[in-house]
Design an enzyme around this catalytic site. Structure first.
Site, mmCIF file in Angstrom:
data_model
loop_
_atom_site.group_PDB
_atom_site.id
_atom_site.type_symbol
_atom_site.label_atom_id
_atom_site.label_comp_id
_atom_site.label_asym_id
_atom_site.label_seq_id
_atom_site.Cartn_x
_atom_site.Cartn_y
_atom_site.Cartn_z
ATOM 1 N N GLY A 3 -46.529 -6.035 -0.037
ATOM 2 C CA GLY A 3 -46.726 -7.106 0.939
ATOM 3 C C GLY A 3 -45.458 -7.369 1.720
ATOM 4 N N VAL A 4 -45.499 -8.407 2.550
ATOM 5 C CA VAL A 4 -44.318 -8.714 3.355
ATOM 6 C C VAL A 4 -43.517 -9.828 2.669
ATOM 7 C CG1 VAL A 4 -45.154 -7.950 5.585
ATOM 8 C CG2 VAL A 4 -45.787 -10.203 4.773
ATOM 9 N N GLU B 107 -49.629 -1.336 4.383
ATOM 10 C CA GLU B 107 -49.962 -1.795 5.743
ATOM 11 C C GLU B 107 -48.747 -1.851 6.628
ATOM 12 O OE1 GLU B 107 -52.734 -5.458 4.720
ATOM 13 O OE2 GLU B 107 -50.765 -5.500 3.830
ATOM 14 N N ASN C 183 -51.040 -18.446 5.952
ATOM 15 C CA ASN C 183 -51.147 -17.287 6.866
ATOM 16 C C ASN C 183 -52.548 -16.668 6.883
ATOM 17 O OD1 ASN C 183 -48.320 -17.427 7.319
ATOM 18 N ND2 ASN C 183 -47.974 -16.248 5.458
HETATM 19 O O1 0RQ Z 1 -43.308 -22.960 2.617
HETATM 20 O O2 0RQ Z 1 -41.364 -22.413 4.020
HETATM 21 O O3 0RQ Z 1 -42.557 -24.612 4.243
HETATM 22 O O4 0RQ Z 1 -41.179 -24.117 2.222
HETATM 23 O O5 0RQ Z 1 -45.390 -21.362 1.064
HETATM 24 O O6 0RQ Z 1 -43.577 -19.292 0.537
HETATM 25 O O7 0RQ Z 1 -41.875 -18.705 -1.158
HETATM 26 O O8 0RQ Z 1 -41.352 -18.375 1.327
HETATM 27 O O9 0RQ Z 1 -42.986 -16.934 0.010
HETATM 28 O O10 0RQ Z 1 -42.765 -15.756 2.267
HETATM 29 O O11 0RQ Z 1 -43.364 -14.576 0.101
HETATM 30 O O12 0RQ Z 1 -44.986 -16.102 1.238
HETATM 31 C C1 0RQ Z 1 -48.335 -16.251 -0.280
HETATM 32 C C2 0RQ Z 1 -47.533 -17.257 1.826
HETATM 33 C C3 0RQ Z 1 -45.940 -16.211 0.219
HETATM 34 C C4 0RQ Z 1 -47.449 -14.746 1.535
HETATM 35 C C5 0RQ Z 1 -47.331 -16.133 0.830
HETATM 36 C C6 0RQ Z 1 -44.921 -22.479 0.285
HETATM 37 C C7 0RQ Z 1 -43.427 -22.314 0.291
HETATM 38 C C8 0RQ Z 1 -43.176 -21.874 1.717
HETATM 39 C C9 0RQ Z 1 -44.055 -19.492 1.807
HETATM 40 P P1 0RQ Z 1 -41.992 -23.569 3.332
HETATM 41 P P2 0RQ Z 1 -42.333 -18.348 0.206
HETATM 42 P P3 0RQ Z 1 -43.448 -15.764 0.972
HETATM 43 C C10 0RQ Z 1 -49.436 -7.910 3.192
HETATM 44 C C11 0RQ Z 1 -50.316 -8.673 2.212
HETATM 45 C C12 0RQ Z 1 -51.082 -13.546 1.839
HETATM 46 C C13 0RQ Z 1 -51.262 -12.270 2.609
HETATM 47 C C14 0RQ Z 1 -50.810 -11.044 1.896
HETATM 48 C C15 0RQ Z 1 -48.808 -14.522 2.163
HETATM 49 C C16 0RQ Z 1 -44.372 -20.975 1.993
HETATM 50 O O13 0RQ Z 1 -47.197 -13.742 0.606
HETATM 51 O O14 0RQ Z 1 -49.083 -14.966 3.261
HETATM 52 O O15 0RQ Z 1 -50.532 -11.005 0.716
HETATM 53 N N1 0RQ Z 1 -49.712 -13.811 1.426
HETATM 54 N N2 0RQ Z 1 -50.738 -9.961 2.655
HETATM 55 O O16 0RQ Z 1 -42.796 -23.536 -0.034
HETATM 56 C C17 0RQ Z 1 -47.446 -25.281 -1.977
HETATM 57 C C18 0RQ Z 1 -47.451 -23.687 -3.696
HETATM 58 C C19 0RQ Z 1 -46.619 -22.855 -2.871
HETATM 59 C C20 0RQ Z 1 -46.260 -23.346 -1.619
HETATM 60 C C21 0RQ Z 1 -45.385 -21.354 -1.910
HETATM 61 N N3 0RQ Z 1 -47.853 -23.287 -4.891
HETATM 62 N N4 0RQ Z 1 -47.837 -24.870 -3.191
HETATM 63 N N5 0RQ Z 1 -46.677 -24.535 -1.160
HETATM 64 N N6 0RQ Z 1 -45.502 -22.381 -1.049
HETATM 65 N N7 0RQ Z 1 -46.054 -21.634 -3.030
HETATM 66 C C22 0RQ Z 1 -49.189 -8.454 4.575
HETATM 67 C C23 0RQ Z 1 -50.384 -8.495 5.473
HETATM 68 O O17 0RQ Z 1 -51.460 -8.556 5.047
HETATM 69 C C24 0RQ Z 1 -50.231 -8.470 6.911
#
Ligand code: 0RQ
Length: 503
Positions: free
Chosen positions: A268-269, A293, A383
């Site tokens: 993932g990203v 991807e 996202n």
């Molecule tokens: O929010 O920046 O406002 O503090 O979510 O979290 O820790 O920066 O993590 O950038 O790795 O993103 C799941 C969103 C993780 C991403 C997700 C809040 C946290 C922060 C981002 P702030 P981090 P990341 C390949 C595969 C789905 C699509 C996918 C994603 C923000 O990995 O979009 O996997 N995945 N695609 O504070 C409340 C919780 C939280 C929370 C994190 N439990 N409750 N807020 N956050 N955990 C790519 C493509 O498909 C294109």
């Protein structure tokens, strides 16, 4: 004629973005290029947004339905959202302005698996596609397009749309020619045939996108970079998560369930994904492949160090430093990177055949291994599911990664019950936090809860989860997946009320 527009008829259709935007009507369904901030149209959406604002000021409506590959950038999603010009958007997005409007309920958003988008468009599930707006690196003499830094759904948009606007971006390097592989063998049920791809580096298509020149209503020239977001270097938490996963891979090699070359990686990203890739490099792995991807900085690094021999994807998502590195050694990378349509990069048939190891971030997991990848407190989207589901369900093994807490410890990413489910317990093999790794393969729900709590939960939350599980084991009516239904979502409610999941 400019050397990038080599088709005389299309050369005659060159115009400004403002003129091209005048050809767009209210209510249109538009397929736009763009995937994780790469290869999106840079000029027409902004000109369209300006027209929308002017139209709204006259008290008239002007909104369109926007279909893309995945996330784009401020020049597309941001500009159209700010102009209140999007009626419906699909699939994956990551623009703050767009996200805010979706979560305020001001527009509709459809979050679907990235591999499903093209076929749903062909099935007619989204209605008629009026227009395609697609960025290209160049137009070939026969009218075909040399794709740019993402392929995404462009083949489908160009084939299905009534009309086409092409943006030729002079910033995109011509040296990418030969890197793309656009497969034209997909048919619709019941006439589908096996996709003839057996290895991540197989080429099964053509390096160009076919285009009917008669459909083209405008060609717009641009010279603008992709989004190219910077990455922060991996922090300790990301490195610990990566360390647990790599130790697990070594264990699986020792057990004979994986070879030293592992299996094609999907990553993932984000920073955790980059840290895992960095960990593979430092861990001495060689001869790996990626069927994924997105090519991010970490993948370039692995290719340059021969850790990876090939990477198949649908898009780049590089930082400014990553772009520099790519451009400096583009001959080297062109031989090792293949960009495909996203219906192929994420195709369930291929992910299953190749046996991909899926590694994706998540928002939260519950004690039984259900995964929320998309929503905060069950109602606000971040996202979207992206391609995580394409790989999680169909791969050899699906790993989900997250720090054990978020919001400075006020939120546990391991909860009694997820507030939204993207990946069900049936699709999840491994859950990893900086605390440790839970291997859920072959475990029943009660066995899973035990290892998730012991291995993955933060010490601040572990006793609370253990207490919930113990009481559920005793008081739950059904003992297969024990829950206290009146309490299962209480942690989320407490977070909404107090800003902290802890009592
Ligand atoms: O929010 O920046 O406002 O503090 O979510 O979290 O820790 O920066 O993590 O950038 O790795 O993103 C799941 C969103 C993780 C991403 C997700 C809040 C946290 C922060 C981002 P702030 P981090 P990341 C390949 C595969 C789905 C699509 C996918 C994603 C923000 O990995 O979009 O996997 N995945 N695609 O504070 C409340 C919780 C939280 C929370 C994190 N439990 N409750 N807020 N956050 N955990 C790519 C493509 O498909 C294109």
């Amino acid at each position: 004629m400019d050397h990038r527009i080599r088709h005389a008829g299309l050369g005659a259709k060159v115009m400004t973005a403002t003129k091209a935007a005048e050809l767009v009507d209210h209510g249109m369904t538009i397929g736009m290029s763009g995937f994780t901030g790469a290869g999106y149209p840079k000029a027409v959406p902004q000109a369209l947004a300006a027209r929308m604002v002017a139209t709204h000021e006259r008290g008239e409506s002007f909104r369109v339905r926007v279909l893309t590959g995945a996330s784009t950038a401020p020049e597309l999603d941001g500009a159209l959202a700010r102009a209140d010009g999007i009626d419906l958007r699909l699939p994956y997005q990551s623009d703050p302005e767009l996200r805010a409007r979706i979560n305020r309920g001001e527009m509709d958003y459809l979050d679907i698996h990235l591999s499903h988008v093209a076929q749903y468009a062909w099935f007619g599930f989204f209605g008629k596609l009026d227009l395609a707006v697609v960025e290209a690196t160049a137009i070939m003499p026969d009218g075909r397009l040399l794709p740019s830094s993402s392929v995404g759904n462009n083949k489908t948009w160009l084939d299905l749309a009534d009309k086409v606007i092409v943006e030729v971006n002079h910033w995109q390097p011509m040296e990418m020619e030969g890197m793309h592989d656009v497969y034209y063998g997909t048919a619709l049920p019941p006439n589908r045939k096996p996709i003839p791809l057996l290895k991540p580096d197989d080429r099964i298509g053509e390096p160009y996108l076919r285009l009917d020149p008669d459909k083209v209503i405008a060609v717009v020239e641009t010279n603008a970079p992709d989004r190219n977001s910077a990455f922060s270097p991996p922090d300790d938490c990301s490195r610990q998560i990566a360390g647990h996963l790599i130790e697990f891979f070594r264990h699986e090699i020792a057990k004979g369930r994986l070879s030293p070359q592992l299996l094609p990686l999907q990553s993932g990203v984000g920073n955790i994904a980059n840290a895992v890739l960095g960990g593979l490099r430092d861990g001495g792995f060689k001869g790996l492949t990626a069927f994924t991807e997105v090519i991010q900085d970490g993948m370039l690094d692995l290719l340059a160090n021969d850790v990876l021999s090939v990477a198949s994807a649908t898009s780049f998502s590089l930082s400014p430093a990553g772009i520099e590195r790519f451009l400096a050694d583009i001959e080297f990378f062109r031989k090792r990177i293949i960009l495909r349509t996203q219906e192929i990069s994420n195709h369930p048939e291929l992910v299953r055949r190749l046996g991909c190891i899926a590694m994706n971030g998540m928002v939260e997991a519950d004690i039984y291994g259900n995964i929320n990848s998309t929503h905060v407190a069950g109602t606000s989207i971040i996202n979207g599911i992206g391609g995580s589901g394409d790989f999680a369900r169909n791969g050899f093994m699906s790993c989900f990664l997250t720090p054990s807490t978020a919001k400075n410890g006020a939120v546990s990413c391991i909860v009694p019950m997820v507030s939204h489910v993207d990946h069900t317990e049936h699709d999840v093999a491994v859950v990893v936090t900086e605390q440790g790794l839970a291997d859920l393969r072959g475990l029943s729900p009660r066995q899973r809860a035990k290892v998730v709590i012991e291995r993955c939960a933060h010490p601040d939350y572990r006793p609370l989860l253990q207490d919930y599980f113990n009481r559920a084991l005793h008081d739950s009516r059904g003992k297969h997946t024990p829950h206290l239904l009146s309490e299962a979502l209480a942690w989320h409610q407490r977070f909404l009320e107090t800003g902290d999941m802890r009592p």
